[in-house]
Design a protein around this motif. Structure first.
Motif: not given
Length: 601
Positions: A305, A319, A381, A442-443
């Protein structure tokens, strides 16, 4: 004679590396990939729903990535199959074959326009740019690095790259100016490298943190390479100089120069997805990735990332708003897309991403090796997209063999998942990795109190020799909150005895609602250190370590487990035997769906 309707007639199109744009796409008159794509579209308009495109043997040197959208789709449940012809091993390559000249002990190659390549290939082996020694005493300041030794400084040029890592983070910034004992580094790259965050204190794993140990090396050097098997690039004359190894010196000088950044892009929309496609028996190879040489450079927060852009006053705490490592194959807004028995190798960055509101996709029975980045990325994300259809779901990553990836971008993960609802990671064999093996969720942990993932099933994988260069990771690494009673880590065989610093199973940060059962974890154990993780069942696992609970917490169940074992019982040995990639396992049928409940024990 019985006449079959068009939809029932099987159509097979034949393509070849030397196929004609005007070819009939028949075995005796093969066509190009682009001509076959146009014919597939025409056949689909006519109502055909049983179409196979067979790729004959050889290397297909692409001038631009193959672009697929909704018009390239198959019929629902009857995919268009792009596959190797029987006995063939087709390669889609973004590289150019360059012929050079000899000049003393060196080979010289005139380069096309563009930046210096991040790697080249000789005799099918990756060759890296020449590197300096490490600079442990380089001093960090706002503009770059001082106290650079004369021997290193003399080897540098404007456009050299400074490469360093701290704990779990990896960095690359371009040199923009050379001074007396110092170098200035590109902005905003260097600003973002040394930036902190409001909540997490990310600077502890940066060049201004306590773990800073200097620059690992500089690359893209001036002058001629001094080490065999390495090269330099004269940025002004556009000449690549390669010093062959002794066994290469007698052969004609030639290299494979990666040029394209991507090979295949499947991009639909949420209203018009690209769907029902199978790619089988195809090798994807020969990509470049230029971003690390840009002003943004390569600034990893963690696990591929990346932090980009000017005017940042703090690093992000999750993220969202970040970019990811480049990849050779992209699937965005796909439905029922399958990659089966493919090969991903000799790539500058990552292998494949399945994201952007993709619902139903699989990567199975495939091989990933010799990659600069990670192998497979799944999910998104953004934890809570405005349109729920934008959240990727129902993805299977199974029976793949992944090793020697993340060679350049060392913080990348072999199988990496962002936010996704329905993900099966099963029966993969992973080894020889600089950082973590499998990461999900994630994130991180700042998306509010609602779950950001569900039905995450990590089952029967074999993982060893991970965490070989970076720290603070694990063979299996989870983040974020799952929907209750849907996510699990089951029957994995993990051997950390020949790994670096890391955890066997790492339930990090806000990992919530995971069952961790019947795993064999050697040389390490399970970590659930954060007090804000919880609702975890860690039971019925085997380990040769003391296996002590790590921050038990009121909602964490840590027993019974089988710890301190000198020998494994029969049940644990059976788990080990069954884990990892299975030979000849069939690819998933369509539609692809991941059940909400974990598989039974």
């Amino acid at each position: 004679m019985v006449l079959l309707p068009l939809a029932c007639r099987a159509e097979t199109l034949h393509v070849a590396p030397a196929g004609s744009a005007n070819g009939a796409c028949e075995a005796s008159s093969p066509c190009t990939l682009q001509a076959a794509q146009a014919k597939v579209r025409a056949l689909r308009i006519q109502g055909h729903d049983d179409i196979t495109v067979q790729l004959q043997d050889g290397t297909y040197r692409l001038q631009q990535p193959l672009q697929f959208d909704a018009a390239d789709s198959g019929a629902k449940g009857r995919p268009v199959r792009w596959q190797a012809a029987p006995g063939a091993h087709p390669v889609l390559s973004g590289a150019r074959l360059l012929q050079g000249t000899r000049e003393g002990a060196l080979w010289r190659f005139a380069l096309p326009a563009g930046d210096a390549p991040s790697s080249v290939y000789v005799d099918d082996r990756r060759r890296w740019p020449a590197r300096t020694a490490a600079c442990p005493h380089c001093v960090v300041d706002a503009k770059g690095l001082s106290n650079v030794p004369p021997a290193i400084l003399h080897a540098l040029q404007v456009s050299s790259l400074a490469v360093m890592h701290e704990r779990w983070r990896d960095f690359r910034c371009r040199v923009v100016a050379l001074g007396r004992g110092r170098v200035d580094l590109a902005q905003p790259c260097w600003h973002n490298v040394t930036l902190d965050s409001a909540k997490n204190g990310w600077s502890v794993a940066s060049p201004v943190g306590k773990y800073y140990a200097g620059v690992d090396w500089f690359e893209n050097l001036a002058g001629d390479p001094s080490t065999s098997g390495s090269y330099t690039v004269d940025a002004v004359q556009r000449v690549l100089s390669y010093r062959p190894s002794p066994e290469e010196a007698t052969r004609a000088p030639s290299i494979e120069l990666p040029v394209l950044e991507q090979l295949l892009v499947l991009k639909g929309t949420l209203k018009a997805p690209v769907h029902d496609l199978v790619f089988s028996g195809i090798t994807f190879a020969g990509t470049e990735w230029r971003k690390p040489k840009s002003g943004d450079g390569y600034v990893s927060l963690q696990a591929g990332y990346l932090v980009d852009g000017n005017s940042r006053t703090a690093l992000p705490d999750n993220g969202e708003g970040m970019t990811r490592t480049g990849r050779a194959v992209d699937v965005e807004a796909g439905r029922d897309i399958v990659f089966d028995r493919d090969s991903f190798r000799q790539l500058a960055a990552a292998g494949i991403a399945l994201a952007g509101g993709t619902h139903g996709a699989a990567v199975t029975n495939s091989r990933f090796t010799d990659l600069g980045g990670g192998a497979v990325f799944v999910g998104d994300t953004e934890g809570h997209p405005a349109d729920p259809a934008g959240k990727t779901s129902d993805v299977v990553v199974a029976d793949n063999r992944i090793d020697h990836v993340a060679l350049a971008y060392r913080d990348n993960v072999a199988i990496m998942a962002g936010f996704v609802n329905g993900l099966e990671i099963a029966h993969n064999t992973l080894s020889d990795l600089p950082y973590s093996g499998i990461s999900v969720g994630w994130g991180w942990d700042y998306e509010g109190d609602a779950p950001v993932e569900s039905a995450i099933h990590i089952v029967a994988n074999r993982i060893e020799r991970v965490m070989l260069q970076l720290a603070d990771g694990g063979a299996i690494y989870t983040q974020a909150q799952s929907t209750p009673d849907t996510s699990c880590v089951l029957r994995n065989a993990i051997d950390m005895r020949h790994s670096g610093e890391g955890n066997g199973i790492y339930l990090d940060e806000h990992s919530t609602y995971f069952d961790v059962e019947h795993n064999v974890v050697l040389g390490s154990w399970v970590s659930a250190w954060a007090s804000w993780s919880g609702h975890l069942r860690i039971v019925g696992n085997w380990t040769d370590t003391a296996g002590k609970p790590h921050n038990p917490g009121p909602t964490k169940l840590w027993s019974p487990n089988f710890t301190g074992l000198k020998t494994l019982p029969a049940a644990a040995l059976a788990i080990q035997r069954a884990a990892g990639a299975r030979i000849g396992h069939p690819r998933p049928g369509l539609p692809i769906r991941v059940p909400p409940a974990c598989p039974k024990q």
